[in-house]
Write a protein that holds these residues in place. Structure first.
Motif, short mmCIF file in Angstrom:
data_model
loop_
_atom_site.label_atom_id
_atom_site.label_comp_id
_atom_site.label_asym_id
_atom_site.label_seq_id
_atom_site.Cartn_x
_atom_site.Cartn_y
_atom_site.Cartn_z
N PRO A 99 0.83 -1.21 0.00
CA PRO A 99 0.00 0.00 0.00
C PRO A 99 0.86 1.26 0.00
O PRO A 99 1.94 1.30 0.60
N ILE A 100 0.40 2.28 -0.69
CA ILE A 100 1.11 3.54 -0.77
C ILE A 100 0.31 4.63 -0.08
O ILE A 100 -0.92 4.53 0.05
N GLU A 101 0.99 5.66 0.39
CA GLU A 101 0.33 6.81 0.99
C GLU A 101 0.58 8.02 0.11
O GLU A 101 1.72 8.31 -0.26
N VAL A 102 -0.49 8.72 -0.22
CA VAL A 102 -0.40 9.90 -1.08
C VAL A 102 -1.21 11.02 -0.44
O VAL A 102 -2.14 10.79 0.35
N ARG A 103 -0.84 12.25 -0.79
CA ARG A 103 -1.58 13.42 -0.32
C ARG A 103 -2.45 13.97 -1.44
O ARG A 103 -2.10 13.85 -2.61
N LEU A 104 -3.54 14.56 -1.03
CA LEU A 104 -4.45 15.12 -2.03
C LEU A 104 -4.00 16.51 -2.44
O LEU A 104 -3.44 17.27 -1.64
N LYS A 105 -4.26 16.85 -3.67
CA LYS A 105 -3.92 18.17 -4.17
C LYS A 105 -4.85 19.20 -3.55
O LYS A 105 -6.05 18.98 -3.40
N GLY A 106 -4.25 20.34 -3.19
CA GLY A 106 -5.05 21.44 -2.65
C GLY A 106 -5.59 21.18 -1.27
O GLY A 106 -6.61 21.76 -0.88
N SER A 107 -4.93 20.30 -0.48
CA SER A 107 -5.42 20.01 0.86
C SER A 107 -4.69 20.80 1.95
O SER A 107 -4.87 20.56 3.12
N GLU A 108 -3.82 21.74 1.54
CA GLU A 108 -3.14 22.58 2.51
C GLU A 108 -4.14 23.57 3.10
O GLU A 108 -5.10 23.95 2.45
N PRO A 109 -3.93 24.08 4.36
CA PRO A 109 -2.80 23.73 5.24
C PRO A 109 -2.97 22.40 5.97
O PRO A 109 -2.04 21.87 6.53
N GLU A 111 -3.22 18.79 5.51
CA GLU A 111 -3.01 17.79 4.48
C GLU A 111 -3.94 16.60 4.69
O GLU A 111 -4.06 16.07 5.80
N ARG A 112 -4.58 16.19 3.61
CA ARG A 112 -5.41 14.99 3.64
C ARG A 112 -4.60 13.85 3.04
O ARG A 112 -4.08 13.95 1.93
N ILE A 113 -4.48 12.77 3.80
CA ILE A 113 -3.61 11.65 3.42
C ILE A 113 -4.48 10.45 3.10
O ILE A 113 -5.42 10.12 3.83
N LEU A 114 -4.16 9.82 1.98
CA LEU A 114 -4.93 8.68 1.50
C LEU A 114 -4.01 7.47 1.35
O LEU A 114 -2.96 7.57 0.73
N GLU A 115 -4.41 6.34 1.94
CA GLU A 115 -3.67 5.10 1.76
C GLU A 115 -4.34 4.30 0.65
O GLU A 115 -5.54 4.02 0.71
N LEU A 116 -3.57 3.95 -0.39
CA LEU A 116 -4.12 3.26 -1.56
C LEU A 116 -3.52 1.87 -1.68
O LEU A 116 -2.30 1.69 -1.57
N GLU A 131 -7.60 -1.54 -9.91
CA GLU A 131 -8.57 -1.24 -8.86
C GLU A 131 -7.82 -0.69 -7.66
O GLU A 131 -6.89 -1.33 -7.16
N CYS A 132 -8.21 0.49 -7.23
CA CYS A 132 -7.55 1.14 -6.10
C CYS A 132 -8.55 1.23 -4.95
O CYS A 132 -9.62 1.84 -5.09
N VAL A 133 -8.20 0.62 -3.84
CA VAL A 133 -9.01 0.70 -2.62
C VAL A 133 -8.28 1.64 -1.66
O VAL A 133 -7.13 1.40 -1.30
N GLY A 134 -8.96 2.72 -1.30
CA GLY A 134 -8.31 3.75 -0.49
C GLY A 134 -8.98 3.94 0.85
O GLY A 134 -10.17 3.68 1.03
N ARG A 135 -8.18 4.40 1.81
CA ARG A 135 -8.68 4.69 3.15
C ARG A 135 -8.09 6.02 3.61
O ARG A 135 -6.88 6.26 3.50
N ASP A 136 -8.95 6.87 4.13
CA ASP A 136 -8.53 8.19 4.61
C ASP A 136 -7.74 8.01 5.90
O ASP A 136 -8.25 7.52 6.90
N GLN A 137 -6.47 8.43 5.87
CA GLN A 137 -5.59 8.30 7.03
C GLN A 137 -5.32 9.65 7.69
O GLN A 137 -4.44 9.75 8.56
N THR A 138 -6.07 10.68 7.31
CA THR A 138 -5.80 12.02 7.83
C THR A 138 -5.94 12.07 9.35
O THR A 138 -5.05 12.56 10.06
N HIS A 139 -7.05 11.56 9.86
CA HIS A 139 -7.29 11.62 11.32
C HIS A 139 -6.25 10.80 12.07
O HIS A 139 -5.77 11.22 13.13
#
Length: 230
Positions: A99-109, A111-116, A131-139
């Motif tokens: 699984p990879i972790e990526v940040r969403l564009k325009g989520s500053e200040p 940052e919203r982090i997504l695990e794919l 097929e990409c299954v993602g989970r919001d890891q921001t919190h």
């Protein structure tokens, strides 16, 4: 003949039952796809979105029609687009991809982090998409950051407690000697005033030591009544 017609009718009924079973199974998978708590995104070989589920629409706050046809990488932070492309290439060539972790564009200040988790879509043994299954890891990341801050504060508290104890030993010596000197007879008034000033300063320092110990949670704060009007 009658036997042939019965056989054809039986085969037709069997095909009808099989079709109904496959249709129900398809509806079941569609419900799983739509009602999944994690967002699910299907991509073509170029990395463009072909379909998304309801959780993905809610995550990006856009309809699936608006998302369809857009490159998934375009929705990510510029620095993380290469991470997604590398993952897609690994999956397409059959290499294992964690699984990879990526940040969403325009989520500053914030940052919203997504695990794919990227998996291939295979048809007749050939990869036709992803097929990409993602989970919001921001919190979760925010909680980890708060935990690290608390650990740093605890380290500061332990340091403050150690300093406070050593400092308190020094203050005890000062208060003890000034007390004995003030009890001596024949001490000149100017010297006596200086000793009293030293004693007052040492007492204030002892109060500061107690505050440091209270900050480090090594000593319970002593509560006392306070008139808020004053």
């Amino acid at each position: 003949s009658l036997t042939l017609r019965r056989k054809v009718r039986a085969q037709a009924q069997q095909l009808q039952r099989q079709y109904q079973k496959e249709l129900q199974l398809q509806k079941h998978y569609e419900q799983l796809f739509e009602n999944a708590g994690d967002l699910v995104v299907a991509l073509d070989l170029e990395g463009r979105i072909t379909t998304v589920n309801r959780a993905a629409e809610s995550f990006w706050k856009e309809t699936r029609d608006a998302l369809r046809g857009r490159p998934l990488a375009a929705l990510l932070h510029n620095e993380d687009q290469t991470t997604l492309q590398n993952a897609l290439q690994k999956v397409q060539t059959g290499q294992p991809c964690p699984p990879i972790e990526v940040r969403l564009k325009g989520s500053e200040p914030r940052e919203r982090i997504l695990e794919l988790n990227v998996q291939p879509l295979v048809q007749d043994g050939v990869c036709v998409g992803f097929e990409c299954v993602g989970r919001d890891q921001t919190h979760r990341r925010q909680l980890e950051t708060q935990l690290r801050q608390m650990q740093r504060l605890e380290s500061v508290g332990q340091l403050a407690a150690g300093v406070a104890h050593d400092y308190n030993n020094i203050i005890t010596v000062i208060l003890g000697h000034t007390g004995m000197l003030l009890q001596e007879a024949g001490v000149p008034p100017p010297v006596q005033e200086s000793l009293q000033e030293i004693q007052r300063a040492a007492t204030r320092a002892a109060d500061l030591t107690r505050q440091l110990l209270a900050f480090s949670r090594k000593q319970v704060m002593q509560a006392r009544p306070l008139n808020l009007n004053e």
